[in-house]
Design an enzyme around this catalytic site. Structure first.
Site, PDB file in Angstrom:
ATOM      1  CG  ASP A  30      -2.214   1.000   0.781  1.00 61.18           C
ATOM      2  OD1 ASP A  30      -3.307   0.249   0.935  1.00 61.18           O
ATOM      3  OD2 ASP A  30      -1.914   2.131   0.684  1.00 61.18           O
TER       4      ASP A  30
ATOM      5  CE  LYS B  68      -5.999   2.305   3.959  1.00 58.00           C
ATOM      6  NZ  LYS B  68      -6.326   1.802   2.428  1.00 58.00           N
TER       7      LYS B  68
ATOM      8  CG  PHE C 147     -19.422 -11.492  -4.624  1.00 51.14           C
ATOM      9  CD1 PHE C 147     -20.292 -10.655  -5.767  1.00 51.14           C
ATOM     10  CD2 PHE C 147     -18.755 -12.397  -5.133  1.00 51.14           C
ATOM     11  CE1 PHE C 147     -20.081 -10.948  -6.997  1.00 51.14           C
ATOM     12  CE2 PHE C 147     -18.806 -12.909  -6.410  1.00 51.14           C
ATOM     13  CZ  PHE C 147     -19.392 -12.274  -7.232  1.00 51.14           C
TER      14      PHE C 147
ATOM     15  CD  GLU D 232     -17.873  -1.139   4.216  1.00 52.78           C
ATOM     16  OE1 GLU D 232     -18.046  -0.363   5.167  1.00 52.78           O
ATOM     17  OE2 GLU D 232     -17.503  -0.804   2.820  1.00 52.78           O
TER      18      GLU D 232
ATOM     19  CE  LYS E 170     -18.938  -6.168  -6.297  1.00 56.06           C
ATOM     20  NZ  LYS E 170     -17.733  -5.688  -5.549  1.00 56.06           N
TER      21      LYS E 170
ATOM     22  CG  PHE F  39     -30.213  -7.633   0.438  1.00 53.76           C
ATOM     23  CD1 PHE F  39     -29.837  -8.857   0.981  1.00 53.76           C
ATOM     24  CD2 PHE F  39     -29.674  -6.441   0.284  1.00 53.76           C
ATOM     25  CE1 PHE F  39     -28.325  -8.517   1.469  1.00 53.76           C
ATOM     26  CE2 PHE F  39     -28.498  -6.377   0.737  1.00 53.76           C
ATOM     27  CZ  PHE F  39     -27.735  -7.463   1.405  1.00 53.76           C
TER      28      PHE F  39
ATOM     29  CB  ALA G  64     -39.474  -1.191   3.853  1.00 57.04           C
TER      30      ALA G  64
ATOM     31  CB  CYS H 110     -20.801  -1.448  -2.993  1.00 54.69           C
ATOM     32  SG  CYS H 110     -19.090  -2.340  -2.672  1.00 54.69           S
TER      33      CYS H 110
ATOM     34  CE  LYS I 115     -16.352   2.510  -6.676  1.00 57.56           C
ATOM     35  NZ  LYS I 115     -16.554   1.308  -7.279  1.00 57.56           N
TER      36      LYS I 115
HETATM   37  C1  UDX Z   1     -22.762  -4.815  -0.763  1.00 54.25           C
HETATM   38  C2  UDX Z   1     -22.804  -6.245  -1.188  1.00 54.25           C
HETATM   39  O1  UDX Z   1     -23.805  -6.746  -0.367  1.00 54.25           O
HETATM   40  C3  UDX Z   1     -21.637  -6.753  -1.235  1.00 54.25           C
HETATM   41  O2  UDX Z   1     -21.697  -8.101  -2.028  1.00 54.25           O
HETATM   42  C4  UDX Z   1     -20.760  -6.134  -2.412  1.00 54.25           C
HETATM   43  O3  UDX Z   1     -19.582  -6.731  -2.592  1.00 54.25           O
HETATM   44  C5  UDX Z   1     -20.387  -4.668  -1.919  1.00 54.25           C
HETATM   45  O4  UDX Z   1     -21.918  -4.143  -1.624  1.00 54.25           O
HETATM   46  P1  UDX Z   1     -22.213  -3.671   1.473  1.00 54.25           P
HETATM   47  O5  UDX Z   1     -22.326  -2.254   0.846  1.00 54.25           O
HETATM   48  O6  UDX Z   1     -21.083  -3.521   2.605  1.00 54.25           O
HETATM   49  O7  UDX Z   1     -22.223  -4.787   0.653  1.00 54.25           O
HETATM   50  O8  UDX Z   1     -23.697  -3.654   2.388  1.00 54.25           O
HETATM   51  P2  UDX Z   1     -25.028  -4.521   2.420  1.00 54.25           P
HETATM   52  O9  UDX Z   1     -25.115  -5.261   3.336  1.00 54.25           O
HETATM   53  O10 UDX Z   1     -25.049  -5.119   1.053  1.00 54.25           O
HETATM   54  O11 UDX Z   1     -25.709  -3.165   2.474  1.00 54.25           O
HETATM   55  C6  UDX Z   1     -26.060  -1.978   1.594  1.00 54.25           C
HETATM   56  C7  UDX Z   1     -26.971  -0.999   2.057  1.00 54.25           C
HETATM   57  O12 UDX Z   1     -28.266  -1.557   1.813  1.00 54.25           O
HETATM   58  C8  UDX Z   1     -27.040  -0.634   3.459  1.00 54.25           C
HETATM   59  O13 UDX Z   1     -27.112   0.843   3.582  1.00 54.25           O
HETATM   60  C9  UDX Z   1     -28.151  -1.051   4.188  1.00 54.25           C
HETATM   61  O14 UDX Z   1     -28.698  -0.586   5.161  1.00 54.25           O
HETATM   62  C10 UDX Z   1     -29.117  -1.379   3.068  1.00 54.25           C
HETATM   63  N1  UDX Z   1     -30.288  -2.633   2.917  1.00 54.25           N
HETATM   64  C11 UDX Z   1     -29.695  -3.611   3.312  1.00 54.25           C
HETATM   65  C12 UDX Z   1     -31.590  -2.065   3.071  1.00 54.25           C
HETATM   66  O15 UDX Z   1     -31.893  -0.905   3.071  1.00 54.25           O
HETATM   67  N2  UDX Z   1     -32.439  -3.089   3.306  1.00 54.25           N
HETATM   68  C13 UDX Z   1     -32.069  -4.424   3.151  1.00 54.25           C
HETATM   69  O16 UDX Z   1     -32.748  -5.121   3.105  1.00 54.25           O
HETATM   70  C14 UDX Z   1     -30.797  -4.775   3.251  1.00 54.25           C
END
Ligand code: UDX
Length: 452
Positions: free
Chosen positions: A30, A35, A155, A158, A225, A270, A273, A281, A284
């Site tokens: 890095d 970091k 995938f 966080e 992806k 997922f 609501a 992710c 972007k």
């Molecule tokens: C996501 C993908 O899950 C991951 O596979 C990819 O590599 C990167 O993007 P991440 O952004 O870390 O990961 O979080 P994720 O748990 O997917 O949640 C994203 C957002 O969606 C959060 O703001 C969360 O609050 C929201 N969310 C998630 C909802 O509003 N409702 C849901 O049912 C699930």
């Protein structure tokens, strides 16, 4: 295997510690000296459950360095896990990926076979572009290089990064040659066969099945992806759209989600609501996919709509507050949660930031709480006046309304009766449907959720 990982962000660092745990010999590069110093001292620069304890266990076996030339020549497999930030038009900027590939090609030894793996999220066609970059450097160096290139999208979620790395649903590899496929199969063998002893902090889930490694062409791997993230983003936007209609017609979206989720073709996950998605992710990647489509002269109205619905949620919640308080001017609003989701201090594209800005524009005073994201929020909101308060009960004192933005576990256990008692007007806007409307009402709150 001897592995070098370039970039120690969420993806690079998680991959480094997991591969080190699986007994591979790992180096990580890095350029960010702050970091790097932390990592060399065995400290994690990111908040991610379990990462510090794994670093304590295997961090000393990982060589952290700023210099590609030190750790690439004798590596068998090199992973690029650098950032691909959005350009103004939403296109993912692959400059750092190409630069990393160039630096790798500059120090590869002739006639030795390397596998170069692209883990960063990149626009479709980047694998081919990276191959050209590598070939150009070899031509400049007038050497016969031997590099196989593979796309291996990440995938990582966080807050659940290590869980996802040790126990993935699937591993996707896009490559046009068997050498790269063989190398990646050997790399991931302990995960594919689950032959490792799980870390004590991360037991193997009882219902976990062996993951498959799906192999495909590089363009399809890159597209997988974007398509995966866009699908999840639109699943959330869909339930948020339904939530809006539930409010109009007197239905409860949590019941609707339960009912449709029982259909195995739809599934429960997922469908929560709320205030929609933020993070590094979905915002972007949906924007980047739309740029890919625009460049191909193709329309993607579903993806466009998913974004519109998502960002409208942030305005709608402010409107709800305004309706219930008549005006926001001079009112004090307590914000619960700043991170874009629980278990992280990441505030990139967090709904809380937009919501706070909308509220301030309406003349509201803001008090904000988050278990760990306050330092990051302070930086992101340095141009506006926000009171950051570390105690939720203190935050609630004399506020006109509370607005829950992030569903941190500790908020589930709040003593609502005590909170309501100290507020000027006990209004609770539950932006993630964390509380039971009945319990909140019994505690003395005027409760408003999303879609219920
Ligand atoms: C996501 C993908 O899950 C991951 O596979 C990819 O590599 C990167 O993007 P991440 O952004 O870390 O990961 O979080 P994720 O748990 O997917 O949640 C994203 C957002 O969606 C959060 O703001 C969360 O609050 C929201 N969310 C998630 C909802 O509003 N409702 C849901 O049912 C699930």
């Amino acid at each position: 295997m001897k592995i070098t990982i370039i970039g120690t962000g969420y993806v690079g660092l998680t991959t480094a510690v997991v591969l080190a745990y699986l007994n591979h010999t790992v180096s990580a590069v890095d350029k960010d000296s702050t970091k790097l110093t932390l990592l060399q001292e065995g400290k994690s620069p990111i908040h991610e459950p379990g990462i510090q304890s794994l670093l304590n266990e295997v961090g000393h076996t990982i060589r952290f360095t700023p210099t590609v030339a030190e750790v690439v020549p004798d590596a068998e497999l090199i992973m690029i896990a650098v950032g691909t930030p959005p350009k103004i038009d939403g296109e993912a900027d692959t400059r750092h990926v190409e630069q990393a590939a160039r630096e790798v090609a500059q120090v590869c030894l002739p006639n030795i076979h390397y596998t170069l793996v692209i883990k960063s999220t990149v626009p479709i066609g980047t694998n081919k572009r990276v191959a050209e970059v590598v070939e150009d450097v070899f031509a400049e160096r007038k050497i016969q290089g031997n590099v196989s290139i593979a796309s291996n999208p990440e995938f990582l979620q966080e807050g659940l990064a290590l869980q996802g790395a040790f126990y993935p649903d699937r591993i996707v590899v896009g490559a046009n040659n068997n050498n790269a496929l063989d190398a990646l199969r050997r790399l991931y063998q302990p995960i594919l066969e689950q032959t490792f002893d799980p870390p004590t902090t991360l037991p193997r889930p009882p219902s976990y099945h062996l993951p498959s490694m799906m192999t495909t062409d590089p363009n399809s791997a890159e597209m997988i992806k974007y398509a995966a993230n866009t699908f999840l983003a639109l699943k959330i936007s869909f339930i948020n759209e339904i939530a809006g209609l539930c409010e109009q017609v007197g239905a409860d979206v949590t019941e609707v989600a339960r009912g449709i989720g029982l259909d195995t073709r739809i599934g429960h996950r997922f469908l929560r609501a709320g205030l929609g998605w933020g993070g590094s992710c979905y915002p972007k990647d949906t924007a980047a996919l739309l740029r890919v489509a625009a460049q191909a002269g193709y329309q993607m109205p579903i993806t466009e709509a998913a974004r519109t619905v998502n960002f409208e949620q942030r305005k709608r919640i402010v409107q709800k507050l305004k309706t219930v308080l008549k005006t926001l001017n001079g009112k004090t609003i307590g914000i619960l949660g700043l991170a874009f989701k629980p278990n992280t201090d990441d505030i990139r594209e967090a709904p809380a930031l937009d919501i706070i800005r909308h509220l301030v524009a309406e003349g509201a005073n803001i008090r904000a709480h988050d278990p760990i994201a306050i330092p990051n929020a302070k930086q992101a909101l340095s141009d506006i006046n926000v009171d950051y308060i570390e105690d939720v009960h203190q935050l609630s004192h004399n506020t006109d309304a509370l607005l829950l933005v992030t569903e941190w576990e500790q908020y589930h256990r709040l003593d609502l009766r005590k909170l309501a008692k100290h507020m000027k007007t006990p209004i609770l806007i539950d932006g993630r449907n964390v509380f039971s409307p009945q319990e909140a009402t019994a505690a003395g709150f005027h409760y408003i959720g999303i879609g219920r």
